[in-house]
Write an enzyme that holds these catalytic residues in place. Structure first.
Site, PDB file in Angstrom:
ATOM      1  N   ASP A 166      -4.814  12.664  -1.632  1.00 38.92           N
ATOM      2  CA  ASP A 166      -5.007  13.450  -0.388  1.00 38.92           C
ATOM      3  C   ASP A 166      -3.494  13.079   0.474  1.00 38.92           C
ATOM      4  O   ASP A 166      -2.836  13.889   0.887  1.00 38.92           O
ATOM      5  CB  ASP A 166      -6.092  13.171   0.590  1.00 38.92           C
ATOM      6  CG  ASP A 166      -7.173  13.824  -0.106  1.00 38.92           C
ATOM      7  OD1 ASP A 166      -7.054  14.867  -0.925  1.00 38.92           O
ATOM      8  OD2 ASP A 166      -8.527  13.858   0.394  1.00 38.92           O
TER       9      ASP A 166
ATOM     10  N   THR B  97     -21.960  11.024  -6.004  1.00 35.90           N
ATOM     11  CA  THR B  97     -22.306   9.855  -7.097  1.00 35.90           C
ATOM     12  C   THR B  97     -21.229   8.804  -6.955  1.00 35.90           C
ATOM     13  O   THR B  97     -21.778   7.698  -7.598  1.00 35.90           O
ATOM     14  CB  THR B  97     -22.811  10.265  -8.337  1.00 35.90           C
ATOM     15  OG1 THR B  97     -21.758  10.830  -8.891  1.00 35.90           O
ATOM     16  CG2 THR B  97     -23.892  11.431  -8.264  1.00 35.90           C
TER      17      THR B  97
ATOM     18  N   ASP C  33      -7.431   8.044   0.946  1.00 32.30           N
ATOM     19  CA  ASP C  33      -7.331   8.610  -0.293  1.00 32.30           C
ATOM     20  C   ASP C  33      -5.934   8.871  -0.810  1.00 32.30           C
ATOM     21  O   ASP C  33      -5.142   9.657  -0.134  1.00 32.30           O
ATOM     22  CB  ASP C  33      -8.153  10.003  -0.286  1.00 32.30           C
ATOM     23  CG  ASP C  33      -8.151  10.834  -1.402  1.00 32.30           C
ATOM     24  OD1 ASP C  33      -7.204  10.963  -2.264  1.00 32.30           O
ATOM     25  OD2 ASP C  33      -9.348  11.276  -1.850  1.00 32.30           O
TER      26      ASP C  33
HETATM   27  C1  PRP Z   1      -9.280   8.593  -7.307  1.00 31.88           C
HETATM   28  C2  PRP Z   1      -8.312   7.543  -8.012  1.00 31.88           C
HETATM   29  C3  PRP Z   1      -8.934   6.991  -9.218  1.00 31.88           C
HETATM   30  C4  PRP Z   1     -10.246   7.078  -8.813  1.00 31.88           C
HETATM   31  C5  PRP Z   1     -10.705   5.661  -8.608  1.00 31.88           C
HETATM   32  O1  PRP Z   1      -9.146   9.614  -7.715  1.00 31.88           O
HETATM   33  O2  PRP Z   1      -7.146   8.252  -8.026  1.00 31.88           O
HETATM   34  O3  PRP Z   1      -8.251   8.138 -10.177  1.00 31.88           O
HETATM   35  O4  PRP Z   1     -10.652   7.638  -7.568  1.00 31.88           O
HETATM   36  O5  PRP Z   1     -12.121   5.391  -8.390  1.00 31.88           O
HETATM   37  P1  PRP Z   1     -13.109   4.612  -9.248  1.00 31.88           P
HETATM   38  O6  PRP Z   1     -12.425   3.319  -9.517  1.00 31.88           O
HETATM   39  O7  PRP Z   1     -14.357   4.292  -8.365  1.00 31.88           O
HETATM   40  O8  PRP Z   1     -13.499   5.524 -10.560  1.00 31.88           O
HETATM   41  P2  PRP Z   1     -10.250  11.117  -7.387  1.00 31.88           P
HETATM   42  O9  PRP Z   1     -11.070  11.342  -8.445  1.00 31.88           O
HETATM   43  O10 PRP Z   1     -10.299  10.843  -6.135  1.00 31.88           O
HETATM   44  O11 PRP Z   1      -8.972  12.297  -7.671  1.00 31.88           O
HETATM   45  P3  PRP Z   1      -7.590  12.433  -7.024  1.00 31.88           P
HETATM   46  O12 PRP Z   1      -6.537  11.756  -7.668  1.00 31.88           O
HETATM   47  O13 PRP Z   1      -7.292  13.932  -7.088  1.00 31.88           O
HETATM   48  O14 PRP Z   1      -7.463  12.000  -5.696  1.00 31.88           O
END
Ligand code: PRP
Length: 228
Positions: A221, A124, A218
């Protein structure tokens, strides 16, 4: 020598309290090293850490300062500044935000740190809140919010709400961000118009799959070596 201008060099109209780093050839070199899909894990980490250092020093500059006059070893006065609130507060959004936390610990060892664990749902793309632990004295302080990526701004918006609920004023939040895009800034500022955002780069756009373009992949990652 010609320095190729990236597609993103088109003039971008940004909100007044969004502060991108200056696009020097040096910054573009670091971005090229980090964004290159062929970069090894070590190459990515090195470039990302250097970008984060630049970004953190710039972010610290958006805290409040007051005058400080010192005397140099040669006996002359130097009119400088010092932080109004010498005790620093920072809150990271794991996992990617922890990379910024590690750099800030090196630069400002006495910083008090909090965590807000929010994960973006892979389907989502909506943020889900899992955990928060903030320093007891955080209310009324300026706070560096550490999260390298802002794509839909859902995560940043939720994290800022958590800080406000803990007594941090919206104008006292400085979001430290490696990469974002215009639609994310627009969305964030609709909801939180007084937040400061310091970013190393504003990309062109967000794809239909909610990835930034040109993007960096990412960040979590690639920084932690989770994937090949
Ligand atoms: C990524 C990133 C942010 C978020 C940004 O984290 O580090 O926290 O997505 O996306 P948004 O602006 O669309 O909300 P993720 O949830 O992938 O986790 P991670 O840090 O473990 O990679």
């Amino acid at each position: 020598m010609t320095i190729l201008q990236p597609l993103t060099s088109a003039v971008q109209t940004l909100p007044p309290n969004a502060h991108p780093l200056r696009r020097t050839p040096g910054l573009l070199a670091l971005h090229a090293a980090a964004r290159n899909r062929e970069a090894s894990h070590a190459e990515f980490v090195t470039a990302a850490r250097r970008i984060m250092r630049l970004l953190l020093e710039e972010s610290l500059a958006y805290l409040r300062y007051e005058d400080r006059l010192v005397t140099t070893p040669t006996g002359f006065p130097f009119p400088g500044t010092t932080l109004v609130q010498p005790e620093l507060f920072a809150v990271s959004v794991p996992r990617a935000g922890d990379a910024l936390e590690a750099e800030l610990r090196d630069i400002c060892p006495g910083t008090r740190f909090g965590k807000i664990l929010i994960q973006r749902d892979t389907v989502t793309k909506l943020p889900r809140m899992f955990y928060q632990k903030l320093p007891e004295q955080i209310a009324g302080h300026q706070v560096l919010l550490l999260d390298p990526m802002m794509a839909t701004a859902g995560t940043a918006g939720l994290a800022i709400q958590v800080l406000q609920d803990a007594g941090v004023a919206e104008e006292d939040v400085v979001l430290v961000n490696v990469l974002t895009c215009p639609s994310a800034l627009e969305k964030l500022y609709e909801r939180h118009p007084r937040v400061q955002v310091v970013t190393s780069y504003v990309d062109d756009t967000l794809t239909d799959e909610a990835f930034m373009r040109p993007g960096i992949g990412d960040f979590g990652d690639r920084f932690y070596g989770t994937t090949q």
